[in-house]
Design a protein around this motif. Sequence first.
Motif, short mmCIF file in Angstrom:
data_model
loop_
_atom_site.label_atom_id
_atom_site.label_comp_id
_atom_site.label_asym_id
_atom_site.label_seq_id
_atom_site.Cartn_x
_atom_site.Cartn_y
_atom_site.Cartn_z
N VAL A 1 13.53 25.21 42.67
CA VAL A 1 13.73 24.30 41.54
C VAL A 1 12.38 23.80 41.00
O VAL A 1 12.15 23.75 39.80
CB VAL A 1 14.63 23.11 41.95
N ILE A 2 11.51 23.44 41.92
CA ILE A 2 10.20 22.92 41.50
C ILE A 2 9.42 23.98 40.73
O ILE A 2 8.84 23.69 39.68
CB ILE A 2 9.40 22.43 42.73
N ALA A 3 9.50 25.20 41.23
CA ALA A 3 8.78 26.29 40.56
C ALA A 3 9.33 26.53 39.16
O ALA A 3 8.59 26.89 38.24
CB ALA A 3 8.89 27.56 41.39
N ALA A 4 10.61 26.30 38.98
CA ALA A 4 11.26 26.58 37.70
C ALA A 4 11.15 25.42 36.71
O ALA A 4 11.56 25.54 35.56
CB ALA A 4 12.72 26.95 37.92
N SER A 5 10.61 24.27 37.14
CA SER A 5 10.59 23.10 36.26
C SER A 5 9.21 22.44 36.21
O SER A 5 9.08 21.26 36.53
CB SER A 5 11.62 22.06 36.74
N PRO A 6 8.20 23.17 35.76
CA PRO A 6 6.85 22.60 35.80
C PRO A 6 6.72 21.33 34.93
O PRO A 6 6.03 20.38 35.30
CB PRO A 6 5.98 23.73 35.24
N ILE B 1 13.50 11.96 39.50
CA ILE B 1 14.04 12.43 40.78
C ILE B 1 15.50 12.84 40.63
O ILE B 1 15.96 13.80 41.24
CB ILE B 1 13.86 11.34 41.88
N GLY B 2 16.21 12.10 39.76
CA GLY B 2 17.63 12.40 39.52
C GLY B 2 17.82 13.82 39.02
O GLY B 2 18.77 14.51 39.41
N PHE B 3 16.91 14.27 38.17
CA PHE B 3 16.98 15.61 37.63
C PHE B 3 16.90 16.64 38.75
O PHE B 3 17.68 17.58 38.84
CB PHE B 3 15.85 15.82 36.61
N PHE B 4 15.92 16.43 39.64
CA PHE B 4 15.73 17.40 40.73
C PHE B 4 16.91 17.40 41.70
O PHE B 4 17.35 18.46 42.16
CB PHE B 4 14.42 17.08 41.48
N VAL B 5 17.41 16.19 42.01
CA VAL B 5 18.58 16.11 42.89
C VAL B 5 19.72 16.92 42.28
O VAL B 5 20.36 17.73 42.95
CB VAL B 5 19.02 14.64 43.09
N GLY B 6 19.91 16.71 40.96
CA GLY B 6 20.99 17.41 40.27
C GLY B 6 20.84 18.92 40.34
O GLY B 6 21.80 19.64 40.62
N GLN B 7 19.60 19.41 40.14
CA GLN B 7 19.35 20.85 40.15
C GLN B 7 19.63 21.46 41.51
O GLN B 7 20.27 22.51 41.62
CB GLN B 7 17.89 21.14 39.75
N VAL B 8 19.16 20.78 42.56
CA VAL B 8 19.37 21.32 43.90
C VAL B 8 20.85 21.26 44.28
O VAL B 8 21.39 22.18 44.90
CB VAL B 8 18.50 20.58 44.95
N MET B 9 21.51 20.16 43.85
CA MET B 9 22.94 20.03 44.12
C MET B 9 23.69 21.20 43.50
O MET B 9 24.59 21.78 44.09
CB MET B 9 23.49 18.72 43.54
N LEU C 1 12.73 16.00 48.83
CA LEU C 1 12.25 16.07 47.45
C LEU C 1 11.03 15.19 47.25
O LEU C 1 10.02 15.62 46.69
CB LEU C 1 13.35 15.62 46.50
N LYS C 2 11.14 13.95 47.72
CA LYS C 2 10.05 13.00 47.54
C LYS C 2 8.77 13.54 48.17
O LYS C 2 7.68 13.43 47.60
CB LYS C 2 10.43 11.64 48.13
N LYS C 3 8.95 14.10 49.35
CA LYS C 3 7.78 14.64 50.06
C LYS C 3 7.13 15.77 49.26
O LYS C 3 5.93 15.79 49.04
CB LYS C 3 8.23 15.15 51.44
N LYS C 4 8.01 16.68 48.78
CA LYS C 4 7.49 17.87 48.09
C LYS C 4 6.89 17.55 46.72
O LYS C 4 5.99 18.26 46.25
CB LYS C 4 8.61 18.89 47.89
N LEU C 5 7.40 16.52 46.08
CA LEU C 5 6.93 16.20 44.73
C LEU C 5 5.64 15.40 44.73
O LEU C 5 4.99 15.25 43.71
CB LEU C 5 8.01 15.44 43.96
#
Length: 488
Positions: A440-445, A459-467, A483-487
């Motif tokens: 997800v991170i790679a796809a959403s620079p 963060i909500g966006f990323f949670v949604g994508q992974v969900m 997520l928090k760690k990786k971001l």
Amino acid sequence: MAPTANPVTTKYEAVIGLEVHVQLLTRSKIFCGCPNVFGSAPNTNVCPVCLGMPGSLPVLNHQAVEFAVKASQALNLVVNERSIFARKNYFYPDLPKGYQISQFDKPLAEHGYIDVTAADGQPKRIGITRLHMEEDAGKSMHEGFADSDTKTYVDLNRTGTPLAEIVSEPEISTPDEAFEYLTKLKEIILYTGVSDCNMEEGSLRCDANVSIRLRGETKLGTKVEVKNVNSFRFVRQALEYEIERQTEVLESGGQIQQETRLYNPGEGRTYSMRSKERAHDYRYFPEPDLLPLIVDEARQKAIRATLPELPEAKRQRLVAEYGLSAGDAATLTATQSRADLFESEAKKAKSPKRLANILLSELQGRLKALNLEWEDSPVTIAGARLSADLLETGAISSKILKELYDHAFEQKVDFPAIYEKEKPQQISDTGALEKMIDEVIAASPKQVEQYRAGKTTMIGFFVGQVMKASQGKANPATLNELLKKKLK
Ligand code: ADP
Ligand code: MG
Ligand code: ZN
């Protein structure tokens, strides 16, 4: 009534006053020992007193007084220490005495109010002129017999049922305000427990008085009384119809007749029933067989102490205590048992607000579609609390929660049972989650950039994508942490 640009409608304004009769839930009638129950065989709950036999004497039921006082206090009325019963004389087949015992110039209570919301969204106080006690009349039966085409029968079981009549000031301006006034009045009376307010059984009845006048005029117009409309929705419709009808009469140069009209819900219109008899035709005089009614301060205080917390106070407290919106608090307190159910679980919930949200979305929506009350729900409020706690701790996602609710309702089982059975196979394996997060991170620079620039709500966006990637199965708590760690 919605604001309208119709120049004819805005030229006039409506004035509405409501008279509500509430049957009091005493065991016996107001002036005799006959049972006060609905649905018995005709003319079985009668005695010389309620049949109006000569020489019989009324004895006042003190439970009825207590209930009427309680209703008065709940509606903010001032209870008179001394009130007087009076005879209201008229002839009708359902009134064997030839008079109704009521209260006239010295009613039990005066000067109350109910707050509603006006068309402009502002709060508006509708005055209650009085609450007085009286006895109900019997019932004419025009249908249901083989010879109903030529005969009317009379059932006197209802004769002498204790009533509280609650009369509003002519201060209601729109059919919507009238609807809200009635809804609140019923809610308040139900909370006090002095009546079941069952409109089908006639334990709450409403007469609506309405006139119109040129906007800005201070004198009242000639009123029409619409009698015995048997639902609040019909009251609103009848008022809308009457306002239009009266407007047309005035606009075409005519005059409003003071009269009593009946609403026909099938046709959506009112019909003239009779021209209104004047008050003095009733030849009111003080009832010689009853003493003045004394309710001294000590008795008033004792009765007040038995009042439960009323809807408005409860609403405000729920807003303050649990951080609910006013609208949600209103839905949660619509009946006392609903409010009690919510509160008993809210006290135990990890987040009462989340519980409220789930009740109002997942539960209420499904129940409404099935036309069920909370009390009849397959998912109990305690079960809903478990679902709220699971969501709150991140043990389940909201997507899974929805699915579990669907299944619980399909299979008619409570939430804990369906949860045990279908306990979702959550992905808590950090390795698997990390892989999805990386993708997800790679796809959403762009979004990553925004997040790192300080827009942490991303963060909500990323949670949604992974969900989405995990089909709702990612463990939300673990996901958030990773997520928090990786971001960072
Ligand atoms: P009545 O003697 O015909 O029963 P009341 O004065 O007792 O009349 O009022 C009965 C109800 O009608 C009350 O709720 C009152 O607010 C309302 N009312 C009185 N006059 C008007 C009016 N001109 N237009 C609308 N409502 C009215
Ligand atoms: Mg009246
Ligand atoms: Zn009786």
